[in-house]
Scaffold this motif. Structure first.
Motif, PDB file in Angstrom:
ATOM      1  N   PRO A  94      -2.159   4.891  -3.926  1.00 51.06           N
ATOM      2  CA  PRO A  94      -1.562   5.315  -2.529  1.00 51.06           C
ATOM      3  C   PRO A  94      -1.255   3.960  -1.749  1.00 51.06           C
ATOM      4  N   ALA A  95      -0.037   3.848  -1.410  1.00 53.55           N
ATOM      5  CA  ALA A  95       0.217   2.343  -0.764  1.00 53.55           C
ATOM      6  C   ALA A  95       0.975   2.835   0.516  1.00 53.55           C
ATOM      7  N   PHE A  96       0.734   2.306   1.563  1.00 58.31           N
ATOM      8  CA  PHE A  96       1.465   2.166   2.810  1.00 58.31           C
ATOM      9  C   PHE A  96       3.020   1.530   2.464  1.00 58.31           C
ATOM     10  N   VAL A 138       5.041  -0.023   3.978  1.00 56.81           N
ATOM     11  CA  VAL A 138       5.535  -1.263   4.563  1.00 56.81           C
ATOM     12  C   VAL A 138       4.236  -2.413   4.322  1.00 56.81           C
ATOM     13  N   GLY A 139       4.477  -3.657   3.710  1.00 57.06           N
ATOM     14  CA  GLY A 139       3.527  -4.285   3.498  1.00 57.06           C
ATOM     15  C   GLY A 139       2.665  -4.336   2.366  1.00 57.06           C
ATOM     16  N   ARG A 140       1.766  -3.245   2.656  1.00 60.47           N
ATOM     17  CA  ARG A 140       0.845  -3.147   1.168  1.00 60.47           C
ATOM     18  C   ARG A 140       1.553  -2.832  -0.152  1.00 60.47           C
ATOM     19  N   THR A 141       2.395  -1.971  -0.017  1.00 62.33           N
ATOM     20  CA  THR A 141       3.084  -1.610  -1.479  1.00 62.33           C
ATOM     21  C   THR A 141       3.741  -3.171  -1.922  1.00 62.33           C
ATOM     22  N   GLN A 142       4.229  -4.115  -1.003  1.00 60.44           N
ATOM     23  CA  GLN A 142       4.979  -5.162  -1.568  1.00 60.44           C
ATOM     24  C   GLN A 142       4.018  -6.093  -1.780  1.00 60.44           C
ATOM     25  N   GLU A 143       2.867  -6.058  -1.217  1.00 54.23           N
ATOM     26  CA  GLU A 143       1.725  -7.016  -1.829  1.00 54.23           C
ATOM     27  C   GLU A 143       0.997  -6.712  -3.114  1.00 54.23           C
ATOM     28  N   VAL A 144       1.013  -5.253  -3.279  1.00 50.15           N
ATOM     29  CA  VAL A 144       0.536  -4.763  -4.760  1.00 50.15           C
ATOM     30  C   VAL A 144       1.571  -5.174  -5.861  1.00 50.15           C
ATOM     31  N   LEU A 145       2.730  -5.007  -5.620  1.00 48.83           N
ATOM     32  CA  LEU A 145       3.688  -5.239  -6.410  1.00 48.83           C
ATOM     33  C   LEU A 145       3.942  -6.786  -6.599  1.00 48.83           C
ATOM     34  N   TYR A 146       3.604  -7.647  -5.804  1.00 48.39           N
ATOM     35  CA  TYR A 146       3.558  -9.012  -5.873  1.00 48.39           C
ATOM     36  C   TYR A 146       2.318  -9.478  -6.925  1.00 48.39           C
ATOM     37  N   HIS A 147       1.107  -8.913  -6.769  1.00 44.95           N
ATOM     38  CA  HIS A 147       0.004  -9.054  -7.756  1.00 44.95           C
ATOM     39  C   HIS A 147       0.208  -8.478  -8.996  1.00 44.95           C
ATOM     40  N   LEU A 148       0.684  -7.255  -9.110  1.00 47.70           N
ATOM     41  CA  LEU A 148       1.184  -7.010 -10.450  1.00 47.70           C
ATOM     42  C   LEU A 148       2.163  -7.839 -11.177  1.00 47.70           C
ATOM     43  N   ILE A 153       1.203   4.482 -10.863  1.00 49.51           N
ATOM     44  CA  ILE A 153       2.328   5.297  -9.804  1.00 49.51           C
ATOM     45  C   ILE A 153       1.689   4.867  -8.422  1.00 49.51           C
ATOM     46  N   ILE A 154       2.540   4.128  -7.879  1.00 54.94           N
ATOM     47  CA  ILE A 154       2.684   3.680  -6.534  1.00 54.94           C
ATOM     48  C   ILE A 154       3.377   4.587  -5.685  1.00 54.94           C
ATOM     49  N   ALA A 155       2.589   5.325  -4.748  1.00 53.89           N
ATOM     50  CA  ALA A 155       3.502   6.230  -3.982  1.00 53.89           C
ATOM     51  C   ALA A 155       2.671   6.252  -2.701  1.00 53.89           C
ATOM     52  N   GLY A 156       3.633   6.828  -1.562  1.00 56.97           N
ATOM     53  CA  GLY A 156       3.175   7.068  -0.169  1.00 56.97           C
ATOM     54  C   GLY A 156       2.733   8.563  -0.062  1.00 56.97           C
ATOM     55  N   SER A 157       1.990   9.051   0.955  1.00 56.60           N
ATOM     56  CA  SER A 157       1.497   7.902   2.066  1.00 56.60           C
ATOM     57  C   SER A 157       0.205   7.318   1.705  1.00 56.60           C
ATOM     58  N   GLY A 179      -6.103   0.449   1.009  1.00 56.26           N
ATOM     59  CA  GLY A 179      -5.826   0.381   2.122  1.00 56.26           C
ATOM     60  C   GLY A 179      -6.752   0.958   3.305  1.00 56.26           C
ATOM     61  N   PHE A 180      -6.714   0.736   4.282  1.00 53.07           N
ATOM     62  CA  PHE A 180      -7.944   1.461   5.339  1.00 53.07           C
ATOM     63  C   PHE A 180      -7.379   3.005   5.489  1.00 53.07           C
ATOM     64  N   GLN A 181      -8.550   3.954   5.376  1.00 49.77           N
ATOM     65  CA  GLN A 181      -8.450   5.229   5.392  1.00 49.77           C
ATOM     66  C   GLN A 181      -9.081   5.741   6.528  1.00 49.77           C
ATOM     67  N   ALA A 182      -8.455   6.270   7.513  1.00 49.19           N
ATOM     68  CA  ALA A 182      -8.726   6.712   8.952  1.00 49.19           C
ATOM     69  C   ALA A 182      -9.613   8.214   8.565  1.00 49.19           C
ATOM     70  N   ALA A 183     -10.407   8.123   9.465  1.00 51.10           N
ATOM     71  CA  ALA A 183     -11.360   9.419   9.597  1.00 51.10           C
ATOM     72  C   ALA A 183     -10.386  10.726   9.709  1.00 51.10           C
ATOM     73  N   GLY A 184     -10.724  11.587   8.985  1.00 50.39           N
ATOM     74  CA  GLY A 184     -10.039  12.719   8.917  1.00 50.39           C
ATOM     75  C   GLY A 184      -8.831  12.912   7.828  1.00 50.39           C
ATOM     76  N   THR A 185      -8.803  11.846   7.269  1.00 49.82           N
ATOM     77  CA  THR A 185      -7.368  11.731   6.429  1.00 49.82           C
ATOM     78  C   THR A 185      -7.998  12.255   4.866  1.00 49.82           C
ATOM     79  N   LEU A 186      -7.099  12.737   3.866  1.00 49.84           N
ATOM     80  CA  LEU A 186      -7.604  13.071   2.659  1.00 49.84           C
ATOM     81  C   LEU A 186      -7.903  11.852   1.935  1.00 49.84           C
TER      82      LEU A 186
END
Length: 463
Positions: A247-249, A251-261, A337-341, A368-375
Motif C-alpha cells: 500500500p503506497a501513497f 505521491v512520493g512513496r510510490t516513486q521511491e519504492v519504484l526507484y529501489h525496485l 502489487i503497488i496500490a493506494g491508498s 509509510g506512516f499508518q495513522a490511528a484508526g486506519t485499516l
C-alpha cells in the motif's frame, strides 16, 4: 497584534490547518483532510462557510491531501481568494484533487446504496469536479526562494522541504505590534536518506516555528538496511509462491519504492516477473516526476534510464482501468502489487487485500506512516480479522513494516533542523501523535535547550 490559532493536525498527524490573523489580513495556512475512521469523516464534513468568508488567502506547504485536500470544499463553501503554493505543488494538485473528487463520488455512491436500503439519510461528496476546477483556477504558483507580497503587507517565501515534488517550508513575515514577526512552518520535512528529493533547506531566523513531529520519538532505520530487508522479503515471497502487496501513497512513496525496485532489478535481485502499479493517481504522478525530473536530485535521476522510473523497471505495468485492476486478482503468486491508498482506508489496495490477506503465502509490506484508526494501523498492530468490502477477512499473510522508506525526517534529523535557528524562536510542535510530540519536546530541551510547546485544538497564541 498577529495571532495564530491551531485548528488541525494538533495531537494528530492529519488535518493540517492553522489560522493566522493580523490587523489587516486573515490567512489560512494549510487546509487538509483528516484521515482515519468515523471521527475523521465527521471532521471533514464540518462546514467551512465561516472560514471561507473570513479568509483572504490560503497558503499550502505541499500537495498531500492531509495538508491540501479540503481546499475544494473551502471553495465549495464560498472561498474565492488566492491559493499560494509552489509550481510543483500546483502540478500535483491537478492530479490529486481530481482523483480525490472521483474516488469520493464512487465511495459515496457505494455508501448510499446501503443507506437507501436502510432508509438512512443519503450523503453528498465533500466536493465535486466543479469545485476542483474552481480551486485550481485560484492557485498561484510561487517558486522557491522568491518573495511574494500577500494581503495586509504579509510577505511569503517558500523553501525546499525535500519531502515530495514541490514541498515547501513556509516562511511568513507578518506585521504585528508595530514590527515584523517571522513565522516559519516546517511543513513535512523530508528524510535526507530518501531518494529523488533534495535535502531540506535550513533556515536560521524566526520568531516562531511550527515544526512537524510525525517521527519525533524515533529515527528511521538506515536506508541500506531497509533495502536489504525489502530484498529479503521479495526473495521469501518468491520462495513461498505468493504475491507482495505494497500500500503506497501515490505521491512520493510510490516513486521511491519504484526507484529501489528498479535498482534491485538492475542488480539482478528482483525475483518477481511482474510489478503492477495499480493506482491511476500514482501512475499520473510517476509520469509527472518523469516530466519534472530536472526538479529532482540529479545524482538519483542519473541512475534512471531517460530520467523515468517506468523505463528503469521493465517488469512494471501500469493498471490504468478497473478491468486492468480486476485482472490482477487472477494472479495468485509471483507479483508485486503497488496500490493506494497508503493507509489502506480506500482505493484499489482494499480489493487486493481482500483477495490476498487470507493467504499464508502472501506478504504485505507497509512502507509509510499508518495513522490511528486506519485499516493499515490495525494490520500493523496485529489484527487477526478485518472487514473488507462487506466481508470479514482473516489475516494470514505475513505483515512487514519498513520504516526506513519514510519521506519524513526522523527525530535526529528534526533536532538537527531545529538547531540551525539562531534567534531562539518559540517552537510549537504539530503534526504528531502525543507520544511522538512529548518525546521530541524532551529531546529538544535536553539537546538544544529549546522549550517547545505542544498546542491543543483551538489554542491561540500571540505572535
Amino acid at each position: 497584534m498577529a495571532t495564530l490559532t491551531f485548528l488541525g493536525a494538533v495531537g494528530e498527524v492529519t488535518g493540517s490547518r492553522y489560522l493566522i490573523e493580523t490587523d489587516d489580513a486573515t490567512l489560512l495556512l494549510e487546509c487538509g483532510l483528516h484521515q482515519g475512521g468515523a471521527q475523521a469523516d465527521k471532521a471533514n464534513r464540518a462546514s467551512l462557510r465561516n472560514l471561507a468568508r473570513q479568509v483572504d488567502a490560503v497558503i499550502l506547504s505541499h500537495g498531500h491531501l492531509d495538508h491540501a485536500g479540503l481546499v475544494p470544499k473551502l471553495v465549495h463553501d464560498g472561498f474565492q481568494g488566492p491559493v499560494y503554493c509552489t509550481p510543483g505543488t500546483h502540478d500535483l494538485l491537478h492530479i490529486m484533487w481530481r482523483d480525490a473528487a472521483f474516488v469520493m463520488a464512487k465511495d459515496v455512491e457505494w455508501e448510499n446504496k446501503w443507506r437507501q436500503r436502510a432508509d438512512r439519510r443519503l450523503l453528498d461528496p465533500l466536493f465535486d469536479e466543479q469545485d476542483v476546477e474552481a480551486a485550481l483556477k485560484l492557485c498561484k504558483g510561487v517558486a522557491y526562494n522568491r518573495e511574494e507580497s500577500l494581503a495586509g503587507d504579509v510577505r511569503l517565501r517558500f523553501h525546499d522541504a525535500g519531502h515530495i515534488l514541490g514541498a515547501a517550508i513556509v516562511e511568513l513575515v507578518l506585521p504585528s505590534g508595530g514590527r515584523d514577526r517571522r513565522l516559519v512552518f516546517s511543513g513535512d520535512l523530508g528524510n535526507p536518506d530518501s531518494v529523488l528529493m533534495h535535502d531540506p533547506a535550513r533556515l536560521e531566523h524566526a520568531d516562531a516555528v511550527l515544526m512537524e513531529s510525525t517521527y519525533g520519538d524515533r529515527d528511521h532505520r538506515p536506508m541500506q538496511d531497509t533495502i536489504e530487508e525489502l530484498a529479503g522479503i521479495l526473495e521469501q515471497a518468491h520462495a513461498d509462491g505468493g504475491n507482495v502487496l505494497i500500500p503506497a501513497f501515490a505521491v512520493g512513496r510510490t516513486q521511491e519504492v519504484l526507484y529501489h525496485l528498479s535498482m534491485l532489478y538492475k542488480e539482478g535481485r528482483l525475483p518477481q516477473q511482474k510489478v503492477f502499479l495499480d493506482s491511476p493517481m500514482a501512475i499520473q504522478v510517476t509520469e509527472l516526476y518523469a516530466r519534472r525530473h530536472k526538479a529532482l536530485d540529479p545524482e538519483d535521476v542519473s541512475r534512471l534510464r531517460n530520467g523515468s522510473l517506468a523505463d528503469a523497471l521493465p517488469p512494471l505495468q501500469f493498471s490504468r482501468s478497473v478491468e486492468d485492476s480486476m485482472a490482477i486478482n487472477r494472479i495468485h503468486g509471483g507479483a508485486i502489487i503497488i496500490a493506494g491508498s497508503g493507509m489502506c482506508n480506500g482505493g484499489r489496495i482494499r480489493h487486493h487485500l481482500k483477495y490476498n490477506l487470507w493467504r499464508q503465502d502472501a506478504h504485505l509490506v507497509i512502507v509509510g506512516f499508518q495513522a490511528a484508526g486506519t485499516l493499515g494501523r490495525r494490520l500493523v498492530d496485529g489484527a487477526e480479522k478485518v472487514k473488507l468490502l462487506g466481508a470479514d477477512v482473516a489475516v494470514k499473510a505475513s505483515i512487514h513494516t519498513l520504516g526506513g522508506f519514510s519521506a519524513h525526517a526522523g527525530q535526529s534529523q528534526l533536532l538537527d533542523w531545529a538547531s540551525a535557528f539562531r534567534d531562539r524562536p518559540a517552537f510549537h510542535l504539530v503534526h504528531g501523535e502525543p507520544d511522538a510530540q512529548r518525546a521530541l519536546a524532551q529531546a529538544l530541551a535536553d539537546r538544544h535547550g529549546i522549550d517547545a510547546s505542544i498546542p491543543g485544538p483551538g489554542e491561540q497564541i500571540a505572535l
